[in-house]
Structure formats: C-alpha cells, structure tokens
Scaffold this active site. Sequence first.
Site, short mmCIF file in Angstrom:
data_model
loop_
_atom_site.label_atom_id
_atom_site.label_comp_id
_atom_site.label_asym_id
_atom_site.label_seq_id
_atom_site.Cartn_x
_atom_site.Cartn_y
_atom_site.Cartn_z
N ARG A 1 0.80 -1.22 0.00
CA ARG A 1 0.00 0.00 0.00
C ARG A 1 0.84 1.28 0.00
O ARG A 1 0.45 2.28 -0.58
CB ARG A 1 -0.89 -0.01 1.24
N LYS B 1 -0.23 -18.59 6.52
CA LYS B 1 -1.16 -18.88 7.62
C LYS B 1 -1.62 -17.55 8.21
O LYS B 1 -0.89 -16.57 8.09
CB LYS B 1 -0.49 -19.77 8.65
N ASP C 1 3.52 -23.82 5.12
CA ASP C 1 3.70 -24.08 6.54
C ASP C 1 5.20 -24.23 6.70
O ASP C 1 5.76 -25.25 6.31
CB ASP C 1 2.98 -25.36 6.99
N HIS C 2 5.83 -23.20 7.25
CA HIS C 2 7.30 -23.19 7.19
C HIS C 2 7.94 -24.34 7.98
O HIS C 2 9.10 -24.66 7.76
CB HIS C 2 7.88 -21.83 7.60
N LYS D 1 11.74 -27.11 7.08
CA LYS D 1 12.92 -27.29 7.92
C LYS D 1 13.72 -28.52 7.49
O LYS D 1 13.14 -29.55 7.15
CB LYS D 1 12.51 -27.40 9.40
N ASP E 1 -3.28 -21.35 16.27
CA ASP E 1 -2.05 -20.73 15.77
C ASP E 1 -0.93 -21.75 15.57
O ASP E 1 -0.06 -21.56 14.73
CB ASP E 1 -1.60 -19.64 16.77
N HIS F 1 1.14 -26.39 12.36
CA HIS F 1 2.50 -26.92 12.51
C HIS F 1 2.54 -28.29 13.20
O HIS F 1 3.17 -29.22 12.70
CB HIS F 1 3.36 -25.95 13.32
N LYS G 1 3.73 -20.71 24.92
CA LYS G 1 4.52 -19.48 24.93
C LYS G 1 5.09 -19.28 26.33
O LYS G 1 4.57 -19.82 27.30
CB LYS G 1 3.64 -18.29 24.55
P1 NAD Z 1 2.07 -6.62 8.18
O1 NAD Z 1 0.87 -5.98 8.80
O2 NAD Z 1 3.40 -6.33 8.77
O3 NAD Z 1 2.12 -6.20 6.64
C1 NAD Z 1 0.99 -6.18 5.83
C2 NAD Z 1 1.37 -5.82 4.42
O4 NAD Z 1 0.17 -5.83 3.63
C3 NAD Z 1 1.98 -4.42 4.25
O5 NAD Z 1 3.00 -4.51 3.28
C4 NAD Z 1 0.82 -3.60 3.72
O6 NAD Z 1 1.23 -2.51 2.89
C5 NAD Z 1 0.10 -4.62 2.88
N1 NAD Z 1 -1.31 -4.25 2.70
C6 NAD Z 1 -2.25 -4.10 3.64
N2 NAD Z 1 -3.43 -3.73 3.07
C7 NAD Z 1 -3.21 -3.64 1.75
C8 NAD Z 1 -4.00 -3.30 0.62
N3 NAD Z 1 -5.30 -2.96 0.75
N4 NAD Z 1 -3.44 -3.34 -0.60
C9 NAD Z 1 -2.14 -3.69 -0.75
N5 NAD Z 1 -1.34 -4.01 0.26
C10 NAD Z 1 -1.86 -3.99 1.50
O7 NAD Z 1 1.76 -8.18 8.14
P2 NAD Z 1 2.81 -9.40 8.20
O8 NAD Z 1 3.17 -9.64 9.61
O9 NAD Z 1 3.90 -9.18 7.23
O10 NAD Z 1 1.90 -10.62 7.75
C11 NAD Z 1 1.47 -10.84 6.42
C12 NAD Z 1 0.71 -12.15 6.35
O11 NAD Z 1 1.57 -13.20 6.73
C13 NAD Z 1 -0.49 -12.22 7.30
O12 NAD Z 1 -1.49 -13.00 6.71
C14 NAD Z 1 0.07 -12.94 8.51
O13 NAD Z 1 -0.94 -13.63 9.22
C15 NAD Z 1 1.02 -13.90 7.83
N6 NAD Z 1 2.12 -14.36 8.69
C16 NAD Z 1 2.99 -13.47 9.25
C17 NAD Z 1 4.04 -13.94 10.03
C18 NAD Z 1 5.04 -12.98 10.63
O14 NAD Z 1 5.98 -13.47 11.24
N7 NAD Z 1 4.90 -11.68 10.47
C19 NAD Z 1 4.20 -15.31 10.24
C20 NAD Z 1 3.30 -16.20 9.64
C21 NAD Z 1 2.28 -15.70 8.87
#
Ligand code: NAD
Length: 482
Positions: free
Chosen positions: A51, A148, A177-178, A182, A235, A240, A329
């Site tokens: 965004r 996920k 599923d990371h 592994k 979660d 996992h 946790k």
């Molecule tokens: P985040 O909130 O840090 O980032 C979200 C991203 O989505 C940003 O780049 C934002 O610009 C973009 N975004 C949001 N709305 C948008 C729109 N309308 N149009 C275009 N882009 C848009 O989220 P995150 O932590 O990076 O997680 C992303 C996904 O991965 C989620 O589904 C989360 O559940 C999953 N996930 C994250 C982690 C982690 O460690 N962060 C681990 C496993 C899964």
Amino acid sequence: MVSRVIPVENFDLVIFGGTGDLARRKILPGLFRRYRSGQMPAEARIVGAARSALDHDAFRQMVAEAVAEFGGPEKDDAECLKAFLAQIHYVAVDAKGEGGWQALSGLMREGVVRAFYFSVAPSLFGDLAERLHRFNIATPDCRIVVEKPFGHDLATARALNATLATHFKETQIYRIDHYLGKETVQNLMAVRFGNILFEPLWNNHYVDHIQVTVAETVGVDGRGGYYDQSGAMRDMVQNHLMQLLCLIAMEPPSRFDADAVRDEKLKVIRALDPVAADEIVRGQYGSGGKAYRDDAENPASTTECFVAIKAHISNWRWAGVPFYLRTGKKMRARSSEIAVVFKDLGHSIFEGDTARHRNILAIRLQPNEGMDLQVTIKEPGPGGMRLVDVPLDMTFAEALGPDAGEVHDAYERLIMDVIRGNQTLFMRGDEVEAAWAWTDPIISGWDARGDRPRPYEAGSAGPEEAMMLMHRDGRRWREIKG
Ligand code: NAD
C-alpha cells in the site's frame, strides 16, 4: 566440497505485502541468501507490492535494511547485495482498489515463471486473486503462495479454498507451513523411507509413544490483539504440530511426489480420534511475572497460549500408541523436537542392571536442527557390564563435509520449491480442511463447557495438569532444553 545448489529457472516473483513484517524478516533476506548462493538466476525479478507510496529506490533501501538486520552471515557481501537490489522493483498497489495494477502488469515478463506471494491478511486474498485475472497478470501456470492463518475454523477455511478455487487450480496454490521447510523435517522422511532399519520398527509393536514439543520463550509480543482471537490451538496445533504428526505417522507414499505424500498425510488426519475432554490441557501463563492477560491486553481472556494433547490414531500401525503434543509461549526454553520413544526390552540379560533403557529417536527442529538416536551400550572401562545410554549423532555434518551443516531457512527453501513447481512440502486444500475438522470440536467443546485455561508460571514447562497427562500413563515429558 562441491556446491550442491541447483539453480532454478528464471522468474518474476511479486510479493504482495512486500513492506510488511514477514517480507522484511523472512522473505526478502531469504531471497538474498538464495541469490548469493547462485540458486536464483541473476535475471530473476522481485517486485514488492504494497500500500505504501514508495518508489523503486526507497523500496530497495528498505530491502537493504532488512538484509542488514536479518540476512545472517551473508549480509556483509556488499557487491552481491548491490547486484541483488538491481533486480528489485516496487509498485504501490491497492488490493481493494484499481491503483497500481496496470503498472504491475507492465513489469511482468513473458516466458519466465510467474509467482505471487500473498503476504497480506487473508481477507485480501480474494481481492488480489480477482485483480490478478482482471488485469491479465495471472497466467494459466502462475503460482500463488498463501500464508497462515488459513481460516479460523472449518467454515472459513472452506470459504477461503472456494475463493481461491474460483481463480486458480489446486496445482497453482502453495499453502505455506514453514515447519515443512525445515531441514530436519525433510531428514525425517529420508531416515524413515531411505533406510531399511527404521520402518520395520515404526509401529505399535515397537514404539511406546511419540512426543512432539514446540516450546517458545516469547509471549505475544505486540500481536496480542490478533493472538487473543486465535490461541495456541489455531495458531500452532492445527497447522504446525499436525503437519509434524502427519510426517511421523503416515504410511510410506509410493513416490516422493506432491500428491502421493499429501494423500498419505490426509489419511493420518482422517484417522485421528476425537479428543476426549480429559486428554487435553490448555494453559495461560499467569502466576509469576507478567500474565498473558496483560500481554494480550484482555483482562478477561480465556484464550490458551499453551496446549497439551494426548492424541490417538485409529489405524493398524498406530492403535494403542499415544501421540503427546504440546506447545506453549513463555516456556522454559525455545525448543522444538519430535521424540519417537521405543518400547522397553521385554527381558534384560544383564544382571543388576535395573535402569530403564529406552531407544529414543530425537528430531530437533530448533535450536540446532539435528537428529540423534539414543542407544544403550556398555559403559567403557572396568567394572563389569554396566550399561549407559548415549546419543548417536545422526546429523552427520562431519561425514558429509562442512557444507552439509549449512541449514537454509525454511522460507527460502520453500520459495525455491514454488519456483520449481514442487508442491510436496505445501498443504493441499483438503488437508487443511481435515485438520480444521479435527480441531473445531475441541475448541467448541471448550466453549460449550466454559473451560478455562490452567495457569502456569512463565519460564516453566506448562501447567501441572499437562505433566499429569503423561504421569498418569506412567510416562513423562522430555526435558525442555534450549
Ligand atoms: P504486516 O501488517 O506487517 O504487513 C501487511 C502488508 O500488507 C503491508 O506490506 C501492507 O502494505 C500490505 N497491505 C495491507 N493492506 C493492503 C492493501 N489494501 N493493498 C495492498 N497491500 C496492503 O503483516 P505481516 O506480519 O507481514 O503478515 C502478512 C501475512 O503473513 C499475514 O497474513 C500474517 O498472518 C502472515 N504471517 C505473518 C508472520 C510474521 O511473522 N509476520 C508469520 C506467519 C504468517
């Protein structure tokens, strides 16, 4: 040692959510490491799409900072980083609007693999999928990677599968599923199906029980709002831990290919018995130190951040062998392992040796990925036949040379599998639904009974009741060691 890196073909990879936490911590640094190893072609193109209104250079700067922070030992190769950044582009795209899509379309090349990583909230998956088609960016063999959580329960997972299926074939969908990426998880399959030694023992005649532990030391770390709606069952267990359980318990697939492996995993999930109320313990850290409820900013929260389950698989191989699963946790140490605990000897010929010797195959996922087999030998030296249990290291870094010890992060391995078109280590839609079909009644059972999590001390091994889950069977959990 000769490098075993096999380059993948040329590709365009679009990371939706390219400025997000996951992209910064895992996806982009992982891609840099694959680039540096020579696995990623020099011409491969990576496009961040999110965004924020950034230009290419501002995004490259963000990528450079992400590599500096999370790139590991390879991060200091400035020349390589410069070449890598030259392959990076950025488009500001609105998943719910029209902005940016034409520009994104203009960046896509013909004749290379096209992949789209949906690193955004699942509520945007449908919008992204629809626009990829409307703007003619999706091709018949492009791939999408989804993160996920895949649904909140069976109904939402089904709806998500249906949305994706409207736009993509199952062979195009990579549900990540990371844990499956592994090294030791894959080694588990090599050990099981590449040796004649283990498979004959891998059943209820020889295995006493199996333990799977995924212990974290972190709390909810600023994600309290999200986590409190989810809990450990959704979660961690539904994805996992169940994936690990499947790989331990599945029948040998006829081939090591995506559908053969996933068919066998699905059969395991479908053979799981419903969980009785007294065979599951949920917990919340609370006594001693800060409480989960403070971290989650919900003083009335009944969400579990620990769960221990005694699971049963009703089939010929595993009838009578309990699978004890636990995750939590703020536990004593950050430690994930699978332990296959074999049965006691029926009879010992060694007089005076009253200790209980057990062979245990321990597969460590973190820290120090590796595998060892506990065997009983004679304690060296004089003093008669005194027996001692020692671990046989099955990681074999020495035998395979220094490169063998290099463990790639799970994300980077899986992204390369997406480019190769190999779905073996990704979850199929029916697998995810079957996993929810097993977990849903557990969660609704808690709700119906008004079940409250048992308190445990932060930094411990979980609630007392989780210990009792094994003690009453005459067994005990393995120590959680960092
Ligand atoms: P985040 O909130 O840090 O980032 C979200 C991203 O989505 C940003 O780049 C934002 O610009 C973009 N975004 C949001 N709305 C948008 C729109 N309308 N149009 C275009 N882009 C848009 O989220 P995150 O932590 O990076 O997680 C992303 C996904 O991965 C989620 O589904 C989360 O559940 C999953 N996930 C994250 C982690 C982690 O460690 N962060 C681990 C496993 C899964």
